[in-house]
Scaffold this motif. Structure first.
Motif, mmCIF file in Angstrom:
data_model
loop_
_atom_site.group_PDB
_atom_site.id
_atom_site.type_symbol
_atom_site.label_atom_id
_atom_site.label_comp_id
_atom_site.label_asym_id
_atom_site.label_seq_id
_atom_site.Cartn_x
_atom_site.Cartn_y
_atom_site.Cartn_z
ATOM 1 N N SER A 92 58.929 44.259 -9.862
ATOM 2 C CA SER A 92 57.727 44.141 -9.132
ATOM 3 C C SER A 92 56.117 44.524 -9.621
ATOM 4 C CB SER A 92 58.189 45.693 -8.507
ATOM 5 O OG SER A 92 59.283 45.913 -7.497
ATOM 6 N N VAL A 93 56.157 44.973 -10.911
ATOM 7 C CA VAL A 93 55.615 45.865 -11.615
ATOM 8 C C VAL A 93 54.674 44.039 -11.554
ATOM 9 C CG1 VAL A 93 54.434 46.942 -13.847
ATOM 10 C CG2 VAL A 93 56.114 47.808 -11.969
ATOM 11 N N ASP A 94 55.853 43.000 -12.660
ATOM 12 C CA ASP A 94 54.705 41.808 -13.523
ATOM 13 C C ASP A 94 54.861 41.224 -11.472
ATOM 14 O OD1 ASP A 94 56.219 42.055 -15.527
ATOM 15 O OD2 ASP A 94 58.156 41.635 -15.295
ATOM 16 N N ARG A 95 55.330 41.762 -10.894
ATOM 17 C CA ARG A 95 54.719 40.820 -9.465
ATOM 18 C C ARG A 95 53.413 40.981 -9.320
ATOM 19 N NH1 ARG A 95 58.978 40.911 -7.110
ATOM 20 N NH2 ARG A 95 59.190 42.621 -5.846
ATOM 21 N N VAL A 96 53.110 42.845 -9.226
ATOM 22 C CA VAL A 96 52.040 43.337 -8.892
ATOM 23 C C VAL A 96 50.630 42.266 -9.993
ATOM 24 C CG1 VAL A 96 50.571 44.617 -9.301
ATOM 25 C CG2 VAL A 96 52.759 44.521 -8.218
ATOM 26 N N ASN A 97 51.509 42.354 -11.211
ATOM 27 C CA ASN A 97 50.182 41.638 -12.295
ATOM 28 C C ASN A 97 49.655 40.399 -11.939
ATOM 29 O OD1 ASN A 97 49.539 43.907 -14.342
ATOM 30 N ND2 ASN A 97 51.383 43.796 -14.200
ATOM 31 N N GLU A 98 51.209 39.294 -11.573
ATOM 32 C CA GLU A 98 50.791 37.903 -11.146
ATOM 33 C C GLU A 98 49.626 37.823 -9.905
ATOM 34 O OE1 GLU A 98 54.152 33.931 -10.361
ATOM 35 O OE2 GLU A 98 54.458 36.435 -10.666
ATOM 36 N N ILE A 99 50.003 38.423 -9.115
ATOM 37 C CA ILE A 99 49.735 38.217 -7.928
ATOM 38 C C ILE A 99 47.700 38.857 -8.486
ATOM 39 C CG2 ILE A 99 48.283 39.438 -5.802
ATOM 40 C CD1 ILE A 99 51.652 39.519 -4.888
ATOM 41 N N THR A 100 47.617 39.759 -8.932
ATOM 42 C CA THR A 100 46.597 39.456 -9.493
ATOM 43 C C THR A 100 45.779 38.978 -10.451
ATOM 44 O OG1 THR A 100 46.698 42.353 -9.837
ATOM 45 C CG2 THR A 100 44.727 41.831 -10.888
ATOM 46 N N LEU A 101 46.419 38.138 -11.297
ATOM 47 C CA LEU A 101 45.593 37.905 -12.114
ATOM 48 C C LEU A 101 45.356 36.067 -10.974
ATOM 49 C CD1 LEU A 101 44.795 36.095 -14.529
ATOM 50 C CD2 LEU A 101 48.281 35.444 -14.302
ATOM 51 N N VAL A 106 40.125 34.759 -0.864
ATOM 52 C CA VAL A 106 41.426 35.445 -0.905
ATOM 53 C C VAL A 106 41.684 36.924 -0.856
ATOM 54 C CG1 VAL A 106 40.358 34.991 -3.477
ATOM 55 C CG2 VAL A 106 39.727 37.229 -2.414
ATOM 56 N N THR A 107 41.145 36.942 0.275
ATOM 57 C CA THR A 107 41.528 37.855 1.390
ATOM 58 C C THR A 107 42.973 38.158 1.344
ATOM 59 O OG1 THR A 107 39.860 38.294 2.929
ATOM 60 C CG2 THR A 107 41.815 40.225 3.929
ATOM 61 N N PRO A 108 44.292 36.941 2.048
ATOM 62 C CA PRO A 108 45.305 37.492 1.797
ATOM 63 C C PRO A 108 46.039 37.590 0.498
ATOM 64 C CG PRO A 108 44.599 35.608 3.298
ATOM 65 C CD PRO A 108 43.120 36.064 2.524
ATOM 66 N N VAL A 109 45.269 37.350 -0.419
ATOM 67 C CA VAL A 109 46.411 37.035 -1.445
ATOM 68 C C VAL A 109 45.935 38.718 -2.157
ATOM 69 C CG1 VAL A 109 46.359 36.949 -4.278
ATOM 70 C CG2 VAL A 109 45.536 34.843 -2.334
ATOM 71 N N VAL A 110 44.868 39.455 -2.067
ATOM 72 C CA VAL A 110 44.443 40.608 -1.915
ATOM 73 C C VAL A 110 45.231 41.676 -1.029
ATOM 74 C CG1 VAL A 110 42.582 42.377 -2.290
ATOM 75 C CG2 VAL A 110 42.203 40.392 -2.778
ATOM 76 N N ASN A 111 45.163 41.081 0.539
ATOM 77 C CA ASN A 111 46.439 42.365 1.036
ATOM 78 C C ASN A 111 47.719 42.354 0.447
ATOM 79 O OD1 ASN A 111 44.050 43.112 2.515
ATOM 80 N ND2 ASN A 111 44.867 41.118 3.863
ATOM 81 N N ALA A 112 48.079 40.945 -0.320
ATOM 82 C CA ALA A 112 49.816 40.866 -1.072
ATOM 83 C C ALA A 112 49.724 42.192 -1.527
ATOM 84 C CB ALA A 112 50.259 39.644 -1.283
ATOM 85 N N ARG A 113 48.492 42.041 -2.284
ATOM 86 C CA ARG A 113 49.030 43.159 -3.433
ATOM 87 C C ARG A 113 48.731 44.293 -3.385
ATOM 88 N NH1 ARG A 113 44.296 45.557 -6.590
ATOM 89 N NH2 ARG A 113 45.024 46.251 -8.796
ATOM 90 N N LYS A 114 48.349 44.984 -2.173
ATOM 91 C CA LYS A 114 48.704 46.129 -1.831
ATOM 92 C C LYS A 114 49.330 46.399 -1.016
ATOM 93 C CE LYS A 114 43.033 46.671 -0.464
ATOM 94 N NZ LYS A 114 42.441 46.766 0.729
ATOM 95 N N ASP A 115 50.237 45.529 -0.195
ATOM 96 C CA ASP A 115 51.634 45.768 0.576
ATOM 97 C C ASP A 115 52.680 46.082 -1.142
ATOM 98 O OD1 ASP A 115 50.864 45.831 2.854
ATOM 99 O OD2 ASP A 115 51.027 43.906 2.609
ATOM 100 N N GLU A 116 53.053 44.757 -2.294
ATOM 101 C CA GLU A 116 53.874 45.192 -3.278
ATOM 102 C C GLU A 116 53.334 46.674 -3.888
ATOM 103 O OE1 GLU A 116 56.180 43.309 -4.109
ATOM 104 O OE2 GLU A 116 55.801 41.676 -3.321
ATOM 105 N N LEU A 117 52.138 46.919 -4.236
ATOM 106 C CA LEU A 117 52.106 47.843 -4.424
ATOM 107 C C LEU A 117 52.329 49.545 -3.853
ATOM 108 C CD1 LEU A 117 48.646 47.813 -5.857
ATOM 109 C CD2 LEU A 117 50.474 48.418 -7.245
#
Length: 492
Positions: A254-263, A328-339
């Motif tokens: 899950s941490v990797d997924r958060v970082n991948e979305i951030t990238l 990029v809003t959907p990507v940022v929101n996906a990162r928030k949900d993953e966190l």
């Protein structure tokens, strides 16, 4: 040579068995360490097809790592704070000063934080209690060396627990290196005694980069078994989590997924600076016959150079086209949900992720705190057992049999859930009206340490004495003043 390495239960066998166990766990220790220190390059699959400027690409990937695991750990361990201990000794209702003295002598006020952090990171950690069974001489006759608690983790320590009593250690090793003598050592601890095996080497063979390791059999015993004298138990205490995993170890994907979305989000944002432009129209491929470059291929890159004063001459009916910005809003929101999912799965309150979150309801905040409180209390229960065993070994070294009973040693923890002074005041008032004693209020509501409880008792005694003196002196002074006034009137 460890000639008896094949004989189960022998000292040679334990050195080889625990050494292999230690070496096999080093890759796991390195993987967790990289995440703990924020040194993990994620997502690793992004290395495939990396651009030519590899150094710049690596720097870009590093800037898009979110170091979140430290927050997950600290949210729990910051609430684990021992403030005193109780033993079976008489008169220590507020805390045993001898136990606290041993704790402070070992710098465990600070070292316990690192010890509990190691448990949370790696899933286990160790305390080795050293002491001396030999009485002093001269002015120190009949005195014993004060015990010291030394912490370690899976980088250099491995243990074998009793199968029926997994909180007790059957055997333990601790690997070290002496750069002066240029020898690598393995300290073997077993119930009641220890031994030291060594081998000469210019550099330590135990790796610190996560490479697997095996001790081999080329070790020489420095001596026969040396009795500990102060205890018949193994002096190494192990504390581990319920399942042996670190609190975030099972969530590294899950941490990797958060970082991948951030990238991905950062990549999209940067690409907005390089919008694609085009000319929509019927453009000739070659210069016309009347042009001075007739017949040559037209270089449109040269014709349509960008610049502040550039002027483009377009053919009739030609139109300019420019790519639209990507949202990029959907990507940022996906990162928030993953966190949020990551924090929920590790029982970490969401306000640790977003302290200024005004959208969280009071009920939601209370429930998230409740999950954390239960988790910390469970960790405290497990840690209390290890601390009791460590204190027991220390008191055995001091020949204090009364305090050495591990079943009677209790850890006094600071309150897991912190409250404001006003909240404590209201709670104290209600508890007083309900019949609670002031000592109970001081300990359980105000969360005083044993030293603070003792000082509070002294302060209350002094206040009571001063109030009694003031109550007795005031009437006497008033009476003396009245008598003096009457005498003066008679004289006149």
């Amino acid at each position: 040579m460890l000639t008896d390495a094949g004989l189960a239960g022998s000292d040679d066998w334990y050195v080889r068995r625990l050494g292999d166990k230690l070496g096999e766990g080093l890759p796991r220790m390195e993987r967790i360490r990289r995440y703990r220190d924020g040194d993990a390059l994620v997502p690793e699959q992004a290395w495939e097809g990396a651009p030519t400027n590899a150094a710049g690409y690596v720097s870009f990937v590093k800037r898009n790592r979110l170091h979140v695991v430290e927050t997950l750990r600290d949210a729990r361990t910051n609430r684990q704070r021992p403030i005193g201990f109780r033993t079976a000794a008489a008169g220590d209702e507020e805390g045993d000063k001898a136990a606290w003295a041993n704790w402070v002598r070992s710098n465990m006020q600070v070292a316990s934080r690192n010890f509990l952090n190691d448990v949370a990171d790696f899933g286990s950690a160790f305390l080795t209690v050293t002491g001396s069974a030999l009485p002093g001489t001269g002015a120190f006759a009949n005195q014993y060396a004060d015990p010291i608690m030394a912490r370690s983790n899976g980088w250099n320590t491995a243990t074998e627990q009793f199968s029926a009593r997994d909180w007790m250690t059957e055997a333990a090793i601790r690997v070290g290196y002496d750069p002066v003598l240029r020898v690598e050592t393995i300290n073997l601890f077993r119930p009641g005694y220890m031994r030291i095996a060594y081998r000469r080497t210019d550099v330590p063979t135990l790796p610190n980069d996560g490479s697997p390791w095996s001790p081999g059999n080329e070790w020489t015993w420095a001596s026969d078994p040396m009795p500990l004298g102060y205890t018949r138990d193994c002096p190494v205490v192990r504390l581990d989590t319920a399942d042996g995993f670190g609190i975030y170890e099972k969530h590294l994907d899950s941490v990797d997924r958060v970082n991948e979305i951030t990238l991905q989000a950062s990549t999209l944002i940067i690409l907005q600076s390089f919008r694609q432009r085009a000319i929509d129209g019927d453009l000739p491929e070659f210069y016309p016959a009347e042009h001075q470059k007739a017949g040559e291929r037209i270089d449109y890159d040269d014709l349509f150079k960008s610049g502040p004063a550039a002027l483009w001459l377009l053919p009739k009916d030609a139109k300019m086209w420019e790519s639209a910005a990507v949202d990029v809003t959907p990507v940022v929101n996906a990162r928030k949900d993953e966190l949020k999912n990551l924090f929920s799965m590790t029982s970490t309150p969401h306000y640790a992720l977003s302290p200024d979150n005004a959208n969280q309801t009071a009920m939601g905040a209370a429930l998230s705190r409740e999950m954390l409180v239960f988790t910390v209390e469970n960790s405290n229960d497990r840690a209390e057992r290890a601390f009791a065993l460590a204190h027991s070994l220390g008191f055995q070294a001091q020949r204090d049999g009364e305090r050495a009973d591990a079943t009677q040693i209790e850890t006094i923890w600071a309150a897991v859930e912190r409250s404001s002074i006003s909240e404590k005041g209201v709670a104290a008032k209600d508890a007083k009206q309900g019949g609670a004693t002031q000592r109970w209020i001081d300990e359980h509501i105000f969360g005083m340490s044993p030293a603070e409880l003792a000082q509070a008792r002294i302060d209350r005694t002094e206040e009571t004495f001063r109030a009694a003196v003031a109550a007795g002196v005031a009437p006497a002074l008033a009476g003396a003043a009245a008598a003096g006034s009457g005498d003066g009137g008679g004289a006149e």
